[in-house]
Design a protein around this motif. Structure first.
Motif, PDB file in Angstrom:
ATOM      1  N   GLU A   1       9.686  13.897  17.610  1.00 34.95           N
ATOM      2  CA  GLU A   1       9.401  15.084  16.797  1.00 34.95           C
ATOM      3  C   GLU A   1      10.579  16.062  16.860  1.00 34.95           C
ATOM      4  O   GLU A   1      10.959  16.653  15.847  1.00 34.95           O
TER       5      GLU A   1
ATOM      6  N   MET B   1       4.901  15.161   8.891  1.00 37.08           N
ATOM      7  CA  MET B   1       4.113  15.348  10.109  1.00 37.08           C
ATOM      8  C   MET B   1       2.850  16.161   9.835  1.00 37.08           C
ATOM      9  O   MET B   1       2.812  16.969   8.914  1.00 37.08           O
ATOM     10  N   ASN B   2       1.840  15.949  10.681  1.00 37.60           N
ATOM     11  CA  ASN B   2       0.645  16.803  10.604  1.00 37.60           C
ATOM     12  C   ASN B   2       1.075  18.263  10.699  1.00 37.60           C
ATOM     13  O   ASN B   2       1.911  18.622  11.524  1.00 37.60           O
TER      14      ASN B   2
ATOM     15  N   THR C   1       8.733   9.033  14.115  1.00 36.81           N
ATOM     16  CA  THR C   1       7.621   9.991  14.031  1.00 36.81           C
ATOM     17  C   THR C   1       6.565   9.458  13.075  1.00 36.81           C
ATOM     18  O   THR C   1       5.368   9.604  13.301  1.00 36.81           O
TER      19      THR C   1
ATOM     20  N   LYS D   1       4.690   6.505  14.583  1.00 36.55           N
ATOM     21  CA  LYS D   1       3.774   7.008  15.612  1.00 36.55           C
ATOM     22  C   LYS D   1       2.541   7.640  14.975  1.00 36.55           C
ATOM     23  O   LYS D   1       1.428   7.409  15.408  1.00 36.55           O
ATOM     24  N   GLN D   2       2.747   8.425  13.933  1.00 38.26           N
ATOM     25  CA  GLN D   2       1.612   9.145  13.340  1.00 38.26           C
ATOM     26  C   GLN D   2       0.770   8.265  12.412  1.00 38.26           C
ATOM     27  O   GLN D   2      -0.444   8.339  12.431  1.00 38.26           O
TER      28      GLN D   2
END
Lengths: 340, 166
Positions: A51, A85-86, A141, A144-145
């Motif tokens: 991140e 990303m969130n 990232t 992973k997400q």
């Protein structure tokens, strides 16, 4: 100024006075390596977490774009950014350092053109003089997400794409020199029932086709009015589909060069791990701000249409069996003096 | 009454209206298929090779440590797990898996890879909420359904009263 049903025409033609791209090692090993402003030789981008790495890419590209535009961050009236990303943490956290008024946007991989269109709108309407638009993505990232841990051994199907590690930023201004933004076509969500998150090209292709057709209808232009038309990250599967859809509808893309950023950024022969091609917010951003803008500046291209495509899914939505809503936003760029 | 057709599930172009069924055909035509037989063969070769390595390790324990084949089982598994964790940490295991598919996922090395990769990935989120909570993110379902399957087999065993060791 609204043209047709969903296209904005910018009478003042806002100018991209500076742009910058920062990429990771795989992108720099691809065919566009000479077009990026900076590349890191490690996927970690010299950071401790994925991140932090993604945020650093964005901060780095933003700083370089300001330098190339010849302005300081205090001269910015707005920074428009987003990422995958969130809670769009990469853009928001990078905005701490940029410290300009900030608008966060989410359009998945269409964020590059969504933010550029909004930046042009702000400048054209006189609500800002200089606006920074930027986005970033990092391969790990996203893995992973949205998928599995990066080191997990799962076999990816032949329709899967490889997320680009990179960031692209552009400074849009009302004065200065550089390529100009003439139109933006804001896409509608299209969802034709594709559920497979490993086949995002097929999911996104209808959105791209819809936006391209709408753009031509609204502006009265056709494929031959552009030297180059590129989609964002449809890769091999989605790009073939969008060609067929346009062909069925009588839009002949043979009259222009029709490409895809996801196919341009990697060499699928030399880099087979990318499978169908590139994807991610950074994909259309680094190809547009790195490769295409440079070609416009060199006078090799006069008019370009970029259609950034986004798959607006979340890890929850596909686990719950939902299909993937997709969107595409188009931005038309022109060289300073049109040489047709 | 809820509308059966999903909102936005049609693409209306200038002269063509595509339904999601029409589109599925076009999408399928352009989407390359997984090579199932090729994948089966690769999985067979790699899975078999991992088992061969396991058998060699067992044989070594039996020959040099004087263990019985039953005693050699646990240390053999431990060594395979260590090898898998090392390969995962070096970033090699996922590359093998792209080629091998189920061949590297089904043996115990795949189980170790799922735990190790989850642990590595969630380390930045801390030891408790990161590593501890996420280590079984993928492996957890193997354990859950392994236990369920064992229970079902156990029930069958009781009902039919089949002989054999307990």
């Amino acid at each position: 100024m609204l043209k047709g049903s969903q296209t904005w025409e910018f009478p003042t033609k806002p100018i991209i006075i500076g742009a910058a791209t920062v990429v990771g090692p795989d992108e720099n090993a691809g065919p566009l390596s000479g077009d990026f402003d900076f590349s890191y030789d490690n996927l970690e981008i010299d950071e401790k977490t994925w991140e932090l790495a993604e945020r650093k890419l964005l901060e780095h590209a933003a700083a370089l774009a300001l330098v190339h535009g010849g302005i300081a961050k205090e001269d910015l009236q707005c920074f428009i950014g987003g990422d995958l990303m969130n809670q769009i943490i990469s853009a928001t956290f990078a905005a701490r350092r940029i410290s300009a008024p900030y608008l966060g946007v989410f359009g998945a991989c269409s964020t590059s053109m969504e933010s550029l269109a909004l930046a042009a709108l702000l400048v054209d309407s006189g609500n800002a003089i200089n606006v920074l638009a930027g986005t970033a993505s990092h391969n790990c990232t996203v893995e992973k997400q949205f998928r599995y841990p990066t080191e997990y051994g799962s076999q990816k199907p032949p329709t899967a794409q490889y997320t680009v590690t990179g960031s692209g930023c552009a400074v849009v201004s009302s004065k200065g020199t550089g390529p100009r933004i003439t139109h933006a076509t804001i896409g509608r969500i299209q969802d034709l029932g594709i559920k497979d998150p490993f086949n995002m090209g097929a999911a996104m292709a209808p959105a791209a086709a819809d936006t391209i057709i709408s753009h031509f209808r609204d502006t009265g232009r056709g494929p031959k009015d552009y030297d180059l038309i590129v989609t964002g990250d449809l890769a091999s599967v989605g790009h073939a589909i969008v060609k067929e859809l346009l062909d069925k509808d009588g839009v002949s893309m043979e009259q222009t060069e029709f490409g895809d950023c996801g196919l341009m950024i990697y060499s699928r022969e030399k880099q087979p791990f990318v499978i169908a091609g590139g994807s991610g917010c950074g994909c259309s951003a680094v190809v547009t701000y790195g490769h295409i803008l440079k070609k416009i500046k060199r006078g090799e291209l006069n008019r370009v249409l970029i259609i950034a495509t986004g798959a607006l899914l979340s890890p929850l939505s596909y686990q719950q069996g939902e299909s993937i809503p997709c969107i595409a936003h188009a931005v038309a760029l022109e060289s300073e003096e049109i040489r047709l | 009454m809820p509308n059966k057709s999903k909102p936005g599930s049609r693409l209306k172009m200038n002269s063509v209206l595509l339904t999601d069924q029409d589109y599925k055909q076009i999408a399928d035509k352009h989407s390359p298929k997984k090579n199932i037989w090729g994948n089966c063969l690769k999985a067979f070769l790699v899975g078999g090779f991992i088992c061969l390595i396991g058998q060699c390790i067992t044989q070594l324990f039996m020959t040099f440590a004087g263990m019985s084949s039953k005693e050699a089982g646990n240390p053999t598994v431990a060594i395979l797990i260590i090898i898998s964790v090392i390969l995962t940490s070096l970033g090699v295991y996922d590359k093998i898996s792209q080629w091998a598919g189920a061949g590297s996922a089904v043996p115990v090395t795949g189980f170790a890879n799922s735990m190790c990769s989850s642990a590595l990935e969630s380390r930045p989120e801390g030891l408790v909420l990161g590593v501890g909570a996420n280590m079984f993110k993928l492996a957890g379902s193997v354990i859950v359904f392994g236990v369920v399957a064992a229970f079902v087999v156990g029930v069958i065993h009781v009902i039919f009263g089949l002989g054999g060791a307990h």
